[in-house]
Design a protein around this motif. Sequence first.
Motif, PDB file in Angstrom:
ATOM      1  N   TYR A  26       0.841  -1.187   0.000  1.00 55.64           N
ATOM      2  CA  TYR A  26       0.000   0.000   0.000  1.00 55.64           C
ATOM      3  C   TYR A  26       0.881   1.244   0.000  1.00 55.64           C
ATOM      4  O   TYR A  26       2.086   1.180   0.260  1.00 55.64           O
TER       5      TYR A  26
ATOM      6  N   GLN B 224       0.637   5.419   1.388  1.00 56.51           N
ATOM      7  CA  GLN B 224      -0.105   6.415   2.138  1.00 56.51           C
ATOM      8  C   GLN B 224       0.420   7.804   1.780  1.00 56.51           C
ATOM      9  O   GLN B 224       1.592   7.969   1.463  1.00 56.51           O
TER      10      GLN B 224
ATOM     11  N   TYR C  56       0.541  11.814   3.264  1.00 61.62           N
ATOM     12  CA  TYR C  56       0.399  12.653   4.437  1.00 61.62           C
ATOM     13  C   TYR C  56       0.664  14.106   4.060  1.00 61.62           C
ATOM     14  O   TYR C  56       1.417  14.391   3.127  1.00 61.62           O
TER      15      TYR C  56
ATOM     16  N   GLN D  14       2.165  17.660   5.781  1.00 61.76           N
ATOM     17  CA  GLN D  14       2.900  18.189   6.916  1.00 61.76           C
ATOM     18  C   GLN D  14       3.050  19.691   6.778  1.00 61.76           C
ATOM     19  O   GLN D  14       3.594  20.189   5.788  1.00 61.76           O
TER      20      GLN D  14
ATOM     21  N   ARG E 140       4.790  21.039  12.555  1.00 66.68           N
ATOM     22  CA  ARG E 140       3.759  20.083  12.971  1.00 66.68           C
ATOM     23  C   ARG E 140       4.095  18.678  12.485  1.00 66.68           C
ATOM     24  O   ARG E 140       4.890  18.499  11.572  1.00 66.68           O
ATOM     25  N   GLY E 141       3.458  17.681  13.108  1.00 72.71           N
ATOM     26  CA  GLY E 141       3.624  16.315  12.654  1.00 72.71           C
ATOM     27  C   GLY E 141       2.786  16.059  11.418  1.00 72.71           C
ATOM     28  O   GLY E 141       1.835  16.779  11.127  1.00 72.71           O
ATOM     29  N   PRO E 142       3.123  15.033  10.658  1.00 62.95           N
ATOM     30  CA  PRO E 142       2.338  14.697   9.466  1.00 62.95           C
ATOM     31  C   PRO E 142       0.905  14.319   9.820  1.00 62.95           C
ATOM     32  O   PRO E 142       0.643  13.753  10.877  1.00 62.95           O
TER      33      PRO E 142
ATOM     34  N   PHE F 177      -2.405  12.260   8.227  1.00 64.08           N
ATOM     35  CA  PHE F 177      -2.813  11.283   7.222  1.00 64.08           C
ATOM     36  C   PHE F 177      -3.896  11.844   6.308  1.00 64.08           C
ATOM     37  O   PHE F 177      -4.842  12.509   6.762  1.00 64.08           O
TER      38      PHE F 177
ATOM     39  N   LEU G 134      -4.974   6.459   1.869  1.00 62.75           N
ATOM     40  CA  LEU G 134      -4.255   5.199   1.737  1.00 62.75           C
ATOM     41  C   LEU G 134      -4.811   4.481   0.510  1.00 62.75           C
ATOM     42  O   LEU G 134      -6.027   4.437   0.308  1.00 62.75           O
TER      43      LEU G 134
ATOM     44  N   LEU H  66       3.908  14.134   1.878  1.00 61.73           N
ATOM     45  CA  LEU H  66       4.791  12.983   2.006  1.00 61.73           C
ATOM     46  C   LEU H  66       4.070  11.714   1.565  1.00 61.73           C
ATOM     47  O   LEU H  66       2.904  11.521   1.903  1.00 61.73           O
TER      48      LEU H  66
ATOM     49  N   LEU I 299       6.565   2.422   8.725  1.00 60.83           N
ATOM     50  CA  LEU I 299       6.457   3.152   7.477  1.00 60.83           C
ATOM     51  C   LEU I 299       7.812   3.674   7.026  1.00 60.83           C
ATOM     52  O   LEU I 299       8.629   4.095   7.843  1.00 60.83           O
TER      53      LEU I 299
ATOM     54  N   PHE J 297       9.182   6.685   4.619  1.00 59.37           N
ATOM     55  CA  PHE J 297       8.672   7.918   4.035  1.00 59.37           C
ATOM     56  C   PHE J 297       9.561   8.410   2.900  1.00 59.37           C
ATOM     57  O   PHE J 297      10.779   8.233   2.923  1.00 59.37           O
ATOM     58  N   GLY J 298       8.928   9.046   1.923  1.00 57.88           N
ATOM     59  CA  GLY J 298       9.667   9.803   0.935  1.00 57.88           C
ATOM     60  C   GLY J 298      10.104  11.124   1.533  1.00 57.88           C
ATOM     61  O   GLY J 298       9.730  11.474   2.660  1.00 57.88           O
ATOM     62  N   THR J 299      10.885  11.876   0.780  1.00 61.97           N
ATOM     63  CA  THR J 299      11.426  13.129   1.292  1.00 61.97           C
ATOM     64  C   THR J 299      10.409  14.258   1.270  1.00 61.97           C
ATOM     65  O   THR J 299      10.628  15.291   1.885  1.00 61.97           O
ATOM     66  N   GLY J 300       9.301  14.045   0.569  1.00 61.08           N
ATOM     67  CA  GLY J 300       8.256  15.061   0.558  1.00 61.08           C
ATOM     68  C   GLY J 300       8.439  16.074  -0.549  1.00 61.08           C
ATOM     69  O   GLY J 300       9.555  16.355  -0.991  1.00 61.08           O
TER      70      GLY J 300
END
Lengths: 115, 117
Positions: free
Chosen positions: A32, A34, A36, A38, A42-44, A46, A49, A89, A103, A105-108
């Motif tokens: 899968y 996902q 996000y 950000q 702040r935190g990411p 969601f 998905l 992200l 998870l 994560f990509g770099t965004g």
Amino acid sequence: SQKIEQNSEALNIQEGKTATLTCNYTNYSPAYLQWYRQDPGRGPVFLLLIRENEKEKRKERLKVTFDTTLKQSLFHITASQPADSATYLCATNPANTGTASKLTFGTGTRLQVTL
Amino acid sequence: SAVISQKPSRDICQRGTSLTIQCQVDSQVTMMFWYRQQPGQSLTLIATANQGSEATYESGFVIDKFPISRPNLTFSTLTVSNMSPEDSSIYLCSVEGVAGGTYNEQFFGPGTRLTVL
């Protein structure tokens, strides 16, 4: 080794246009993906998905596609607004983790929507 | 959904010292995750904290540097030990959603911004 890549350059678009962000993965087949959002300091948070057996998922102005042949997911924001400006992200499960929740994560990609 | 708080929200520390970051969740969860986000970088998983057992660390992270406690199902701490400027980062905790299904989203705390001088 497995990699998730997002365009590190900021994406600048005009309000009302559709923003399209790309997430590419290599060397494995995630179950899968996902996405996000950000905001600075702040935190990411969601957003969506999509599973490997799904081609497309929608939620309000958001749409995600998952192309296992191209090893790519596209994230679209239609009718974009300045409030959509943030870093987006993509994330996925590391290879062979079954139902584990870890998870990668990509770099965004930073999206800037201007008036 | 889950609501997560972290303390402190930010700190400036001297090299060689240690800082303990607290993470509180508003519901009971099995696993809690600790991530690091270095300036301009994405999130990197440090370890997974399960209640009643030792934390599981990812490659490149060791218990001596990042000891973790998980005393109950709603709380965890991460300590950054013997800090150096390279530890300057945002540290985030997260938990998995319990909406059901095999794959669930994660909920993140607001993060702790650490600067080491």
